[in-house]
Design an enzyme around this catalytic site. Structure first.
Site, PDB file in Angstrom:
ATOM      1  N   SER A 142       0.825  -1.401   0.306  1.00  0.00           N
ATOM      2  CA  SER A 142      -0.536  -0.230   0.147  1.00  0.00           C
ATOM      3  C   SER A 142       0.783   1.182  -0.100  1.00  0.00           C
ATOM      4  O   SER A 142       1.980   1.184   0.052  1.00  0.00           O
ATOM      5  CB  SER A 142      -0.770   0.630   1.350  1.00  0.00           C
ATOM      6  OG  SER A 142      -1.948   0.935   1.800  1.00  0.00           O
ATOM      7  N   TYR A 155      -1.821   0.146  10.411  1.00  0.00           N
ATOM      8  CA  TYR A 155      -1.744  -0.290   9.383  1.00  0.00           C
ATOM      9  C   TYR A 155      -0.297   0.199   8.670  1.00  0.00           C
ATOM     10  O   TYR A 155       0.594  -1.141   8.248  1.00  0.00           O
ATOM     11  CB  TYR A 155      -2.930   0.097   8.367  1.00  0.00           C
ATOM     12  CG  TYR A 155      -3.278   0.215   7.019  1.00  0.00           C
ATOM     13  CD1 TYR A 155      -3.026  -1.554   6.838  1.00  0.00           C
ATOM     14  CD2 TYR A 155      -2.898   0.774   6.109  1.00  0.00           C
ATOM     15  CE1 TYR A 155      -3.699  -1.701   5.813  1.00  0.00           C
ATOM     16  CE2 TYR A 155      -2.998   0.749   5.226  1.00  0.00           C
ATOM     17  CZ  TYR A 155      -3.638  -0.932   4.541  1.00  0.00           C
ATOM     18  OH  TYR A 155      -3.660  -1.142   3.361  1.00  0.00           O
TER      19      TYR A 155
HETATM   20  C1  8X3 Z   1      -4.979   1.640   1.315  1.00  0.00           C
HETATM   21  C2  8X3 Z   1      -4.584   2.984   1.235  1.00  0.00           C
HETATM   22  O1  8X3 Z   1      -4.598   5.548   1.992  1.00  0.00           O
HETATM   23  O2  8X3 Z   1      -6.261   3.717   2.791  1.00  0.00           O
HETATM   24  O3  8X3 Z   1      -4.070   0.181   1.417  1.00  0.00           O
HETATM   25  O4  8X3 Z   1      -3.337   3.556   3.547  1.00  0.00           O
HETATM   26  S1  8X3 Z   1      -4.902   3.925   2.067  1.00  0.00           S
END
Ligand code: 8X3
Length: 264
Positions: A142, A155
């Site tokens: 990502s 994340y």
């Molecule tokens: C998803 C992109 O911008 O939500 O992997 O992190 S973001």
């Protein structure tokens, strides 16, 4: 897998039942691969495989696999006799809390799926890949694997881990023919990504994409995967960052119509 299927180039796609995984399975099936669609939810896997098989008869099969479980991954991969392309797509985000009040159970689950899941499947599949002249590992990371943002700590930490694994593995495999590609999508509007992250709050999930003129969709990322896989074997796209035009940087998202000078 039948003897017939094992004579066909095969791609294993984790998290293949929905979103980017399902679109990638469809794209690689169109490119002539037998696609093994792996994931936890058999109904979703079956629905995706059935739809692909309508357009590309016999191209898709399914395998139930939980990338967070050693036993599940070993058992699932034991049923595969050939793998030319591995797409480590399973993962995702949970929560948008700040570091100071992040839910560590959610951080753990993100690390387990995005980082350890990628490593776990790669370890088990690598012996099969090494036998293939098309050996390619595509890790779906990502932009969160190279940037950070407030509320994204769990994340972004996990996706940085995914990307670092790609970079490390490429160094370690130097001298072999195996390609390692890290694909880093930005804003992709899929059915489940934001809904899962926001604990099922559909209104909040819709807001993520509100006003954005043409966010990426899953098939856009699948197109990128098809591209990197389809290149000659000596060509390794190390990192492919793909964002919608409306997203100039991870935090710079234009939320108004764009004059495309052409029809949508
Ligand atoms: C998803 C992109 O911008 O939500 O992997 O992190 S973001």
């Amino acid at each position: 897998m039948s003897a017939d299927e094992s004579s066909q180039a095969t791609a294993l796609i984790t998290g293949g039942g929905t979103g980017i995984g399902a679109a990638t399975a469809r794209r690689l099936a169109a490119d002539g691969f037998h696609v093994v669609i792996a994931g936890r939810r058999r109904e979703r896997l079956d629905a995706t495989a059935t739809a692909i098989n309508v357009d590309f008869p016999g191209a898709a099969s399914v395998i139930v696999m939980d990338v967070t479980s050693d036993a599940s991954v070993r058992e699932a991969v034991a049923g595969i006799s050939r793998c030319d392309v591995l797409v480590n797509n399973a993962g995702g985000a949970l929560g948008v809390s700040r570091v100071e009040d992040g839910d560590l159970a959610e951080w753990q689950r993100m690390y387990d799926a995005n980082v350890l899941g990628t490593v776990r499947v790669t370890q088990v599949v690598l012996p099969l890949l090494r036998r293939s002249p098309r050996a390619t590992i595509v890790n779906i990371s990502s932009v969160a694997g190279e940037s950070v943002y407030e509320g994204g700590g769990g994340y972004t930490a996990a996706k940085h881990g995914t990307s670092v694994i790609s970079e490390t593995l490429r160094l370690e495999l130097n001298g072999e023919h195996v390609r390692v590609v890290d694909v880093r999508p930005g804003l992709v509007h899929t059915e489940e990504f934001s809904l899962t992250r926001l604990h099922g709050d559909q209104a909040a999930a819709d807001k993520v994409y509100e006003g954005v003129d043409r966010p990426l969709v899953a098939s856009d990322v699948a197109e990128c995967v098809g591209f990197v896989v389809g290149l000659p074997q000596h060509v390794n796209i190390d990192t492919l960052v793909v964002k919608p035009v409306a997203q100039a940087a991870v935090h710079k998202l234009y939320r108004a119509p764009i004059d495309w000078k052409t029809e949508a």
